[in-house]
Design an enzyme around this catalytic site. Structure first.
Site, PDB file in Angstrom:
ATOM      1  N   GLU A 115       0.852  -1.197   0.000  1.00  0.00           N
ATOM      2  CA  GLU A 115       0.000   0.000   0.000  1.00  0.00           C
ATOM      3  C   GLU A 115       0.879   1.236   0.000  1.00  0.00           C
ATOM      4  OE1 GLU A 115      -3.655   0.056   2.267  1.00  0.00           O
ATOM      5  OE2 GLU A 115      -3.547  -2.095   2.560  1.00  0.00           O
ATOM      6  N   HIS A 233      -9.419   9.704   2.045  1.00  0.00           N
ATOM      7  CA  HIS A 233      -8.982   8.584   1.197  1.00  0.00           C
ATOM      8  C   HIS A 233      -9.181   8.998  -0.251  1.00  0.00           C
ATOM      9  CE1 HIS A 233      -8.376   4.635  -0.488  1.00  0.00           C
ATOM     10  NE2 HIS A 233      -8.066   4.168   0.707  1.00  0.00           N
ATOM     11  N   ARG A 279      -0.763   9.147   1.069  1.00  0.00           N
ATOM     12  CA  ARG A 279      -2.205   9.282   0.841  1.00  0.00           C
ATOM     13  C   ARG A 279      -2.651  10.736   0.727  1.00  0.00           C
ATOM     14  NH1 ARG A 279      -5.976   5.387   4.354  1.00  0.00           N
ATOM     15  NH2 ARG A 279      -4.977   3.802   3.102  1.00  0.00           N
ATOM     16  N   HIS A 338     -11.950   9.711   5.810  1.00  0.00           N
ATOM     17  CA  HIS A 338     -11.738   8.270   5.977  1.00  0.00           C
ATOM     18  C   HIS A 338     -11.250   7.907   7.372  1.00  0.00           C
ATOM     19  CE1 HIS A 338     -10.701   4.195   4.779  1.00  0.00           C
ATOM     20  NE2 HIS A 338      -9.444   4.375   5.129  1.00  0.00           N
ATOM     21  N   ARG A 373      -1.707   9.287   8.312  1.00  0.00           N
ATOM     22  CA  ARG A 373      -1.532   7.881   8.725  1.00  0.00           C
ATOM     23  C   ARG A 373      -1.052   7.010   7.567  1.00  0.00           C
ATOM     24  NH1 ARG A 373      -5.326   3.367   8.560  1.00  0.00           N
ATOM     25  NH2 ARG A 373      -6.456   4.836   7.248  1.00  0.00           N
ATOM     26  N   LEU A 379      -5.764  -0.341  12.001  1.00  0.00           N
ATOM     27  CA  LEU A 379      -6.159  -1.563  12.714  1.00  0.00           C
ATOM     28  C   LEU A 379      -5.027  -2.015  13.635  1.00  0.00           C
ATOM     29  CD1 LEU A 379      -8.047  -3.741  10.036  1.00  0.00           C
ATOM     30  CD2 LEU A 379      -8.969  -2.046  11.602  1.00  0.00           C
TER      31      LEU A 379
HETATM   32  C1  SIN Z   1      -7.409   0.921   2.064  1.00  0.00           C
HETATM   33  O1  SIN Z   1      -7.545  -0.285   1.978  1.00  0.00           O
HETATM   34  O2  SIN Z   1      -7.129   1.629   1.110  1.00  0.00           O
HETATM   35  C2  SIN Z   1      -7.618   1.575   3.380  1.00  0.00           C
HETATM   36  C3  SIN Z   1      -6.686   1.020   4.358  1.00  0.00           C
HETATM   37  C4  SIN Z   1      -6.509   1.992   5.460  1.00  0.00           C
HETATM   38  O3  SIN Z   1      -7.181   3.004   5.490  1.00  0.00           O
HETATM   39  O4  SIN Z   1      -5.641   1.747   6.281  1.00  0.00           O
END
Ligand code: SIN
Length: 521
Positions: A115, A233, A279, A338, A373, A379
């Protein structure tokens, strides 16, 4: 007001942090306050990416911490980042033991997604985009079977009760219809009730998540940290659904690209990492494309093709119900609120500034996320701090008592339900004036409007919780005269040399709001 005393620890919320903390505390008796049926309505269940953890032998917690700090734009607490990333592996192993069916390779290793802003593929996942849902399913089953845990469903917390500066209980109301309040008194309160994305008109968060838990702590006098840092997001699917379905960043990790209606791949000109830039950078680019009428879209066709249907079922389902075939068409996207990096200020044990109060998950601000973040660290933070809170509550309370029965609440009648149209207006104000790009003029308009809306709903405590958080976000955004991470000021585009976190109380934010209202009169 009816008062019920319990010897159980009171946990406000029913998402990942709440469930995991309740299990970590066992056999200590706890009572969870869940507005919905357990497992429904929590942001955690909607998390698509997964949990970031250095599980590959070639990766390391130090590299994960360094990425966390780089993405966080100068305000990540290094000690927190190092502690959390070091603990990550152990929690993945524990979640696996609790029944989470993480994707595994033939050799038994974890399948790891890439990611944005991660230097390594390190996001542990379940069937592509099902991580949040599957982790929650496993934990809900464990919680339902745990004799130490009682769950009050259809109940929402609206305020904290204080005695001599210590939190001694929670005022609750029915989450299903207007009711009068009932006071639930317990030996400790753990807030794990999520963030504030739903304060915005365009959000990926479940409908009930509107900053209430942060607001209730703020109204009780708790110190709030970094409220201005709200993460947008970049790839919420833009089809008019409220909340907006998410197209996980893992799609871009697999090579999906961002294009506009002219077919231009605009991210390559903006950042060397293109679609996998941090992000905040991608969100601003998407926002600019939308504002210019260029209709940004996520094109998964070449990189993922027909695999999207089986490997990203939530994204494929959201597309299908909106008449989009992602195998043959790009997916329209927009930047949506988000995740709240800010929240109730907590120390390394998860303690808030008020005695008797602990916080974990998105409602907290631990210092891990800084101003932006790192993907899938949310999580992870919830897991790590749920355990810290459980340990610290255990140390503070000593030996667990014998469980007393679940509190039986009969709500008195009441008429304190906030007006849905007023909530809608509040959300529009936040998106319009406290969104991806901010300036003093818009933030002042927002503060004045929040004050006006608040006055129309006197007595509706859950709305006062929402406006408290909205006020904190807008006031701290006005006070931060620079751009950093997700906080972008059109009138202060520079980043100050001195990076500092915000620590603010509601009293201070209200003073800012009052001064603005006076100025705009
Ligand atoms: C995503 O899957 O793009 C979101 C994951 C996140 O917000 O940590």
């Amino acid at each position: 007001m009816q008062e019920i005393a319990t010897s159980r620890v009171i946990i406000v919320g029913a998402g990942l942090g709440a469930l995991y903390a309740a299990l970590q505390m066992a056999p200590r008796p706890v009572v969870m306050i869940s507005p919905e049926t357990l497992g429904e309505g929590a942001s955690s269940a909607w998390a698509q990416g997964g949990v970031a953890a250095a599980m590959d032998a070639a990766d390391s917690p130090a590299a994960h911490a360094a990425d966390t700090m780089r993405a966080g734009a100068g305000t990540v607490d290094r000690a927190v980042a190092e502690t959390v990333t070091r603990a990550a592996r152990d929690h993945i192993v524990q979640l696996t033991g609790l029944g989470t069916p993480f994707d595994r390779r033939p050799d038994g290793g974890y399948v790891l997604s890439r990611e944005a802003a991660h230097s390594f593929s390190r996001v542990v996942r379940v069937r592509g985009d099902q991580a949040g849902a599957e982790i929650m399913k496993a934990l809900v089953a464990q919680v339902r079977a745990a004799p130490s845990i009682e769950v009050l469903e259809g109940v929402m917390a609206t305020a904290l009760e204080l005695s001599g500066g210590r939190v001694t209980g929670v005022r609750v109301e029915s989450a299903r219809a207007a009711s009068g309040p009932v006071l639930l008194r317990g030996p400790a309160v753990l807030l794990a009730g999520g963030g504030s994305g739903g304060l915005y008109a365009l959000t990926t968060n479940p409908p009930r998540i509107r900053g209430q838990v942060i607001g209730m702590a703020a109204r009780a006098g708790a110190v709030i940290a970094d409220p201005e840092f709200v993460q947008f997001h970049p790839t919420a699917i833009d089809v008019g659904e409220d909340p907006a379905p998410l197209a996980t960043e893992a799609l871009r990790g697999e090579g999906a690209v961002l294009v506009n209606r002219r077919g231009e791949r605009f991210m390559t000109a903006i950042h060397p990492d293109a679609e996998l830039a941090p992000r905040d950078v991608v969100a601003r680019a998407i926002f600019a494309q939308t504002r210019a009428g260029l209709r940004p879209m996520l094109d998964t066709r070449q990189a993922i093709g027909a695999r999207i249907v089986t490997q990203f079922p939530a994204v494929a389902a959201a597309c299908a119900r909106n008449g989009i075939d992602p195998v043959t068409q790009p997916i329209p996207v927009a930047a949506a609120a988000h995740y709240h990096m800010g929240g109730i200020d907590t120390d390394i044990h998860g303690r808030a500034s008020l005695d008797g109060l602990w916080v974990c998950g998105e409602a907290s601000s631990t210092g891990l996320h800084g101003a932006n973040r790192l993907a899938s660290n949310g999580l992870l933070e919830a897991l790590v701090y749920a355990r810290f809170c459980a340990l610290d509550i255990g140390a503070a309370l000593g030996d667990p008592p014998a469980p007393d029965p679940a509190p039986k609440i009969g709500f008195p009648p009441g008429d304190r339900w906030p007006d849905a149209a007023v909530i809608r207006t509040l959300r529009q104000v936040m998106t319009e004036h406290v969104g991806v790009i901010r300036d003093a003029r818009g933030l002042k308009i927002a503060l004045a409007e929040i004050a006006r809306l608040e006055r129309t709903q006197a007595g509706a405590e859950s709305f006062a919780d929402m406006t408290a958080t909205a006020t904190l976000i807008a006031a701290a955004a006005l006070l931060r005269e620079e751009s950093r991470g997700a906080h972008s000021r059109a009138d202060f585009p520079q980043t100050d040399a001195m990076a500092a976190r915000t620590r603010i109380t509601l009293k201070r934010a209200l003073a800012v709001r009052d001064a603005v209202c006076e100025e705009l009169k």
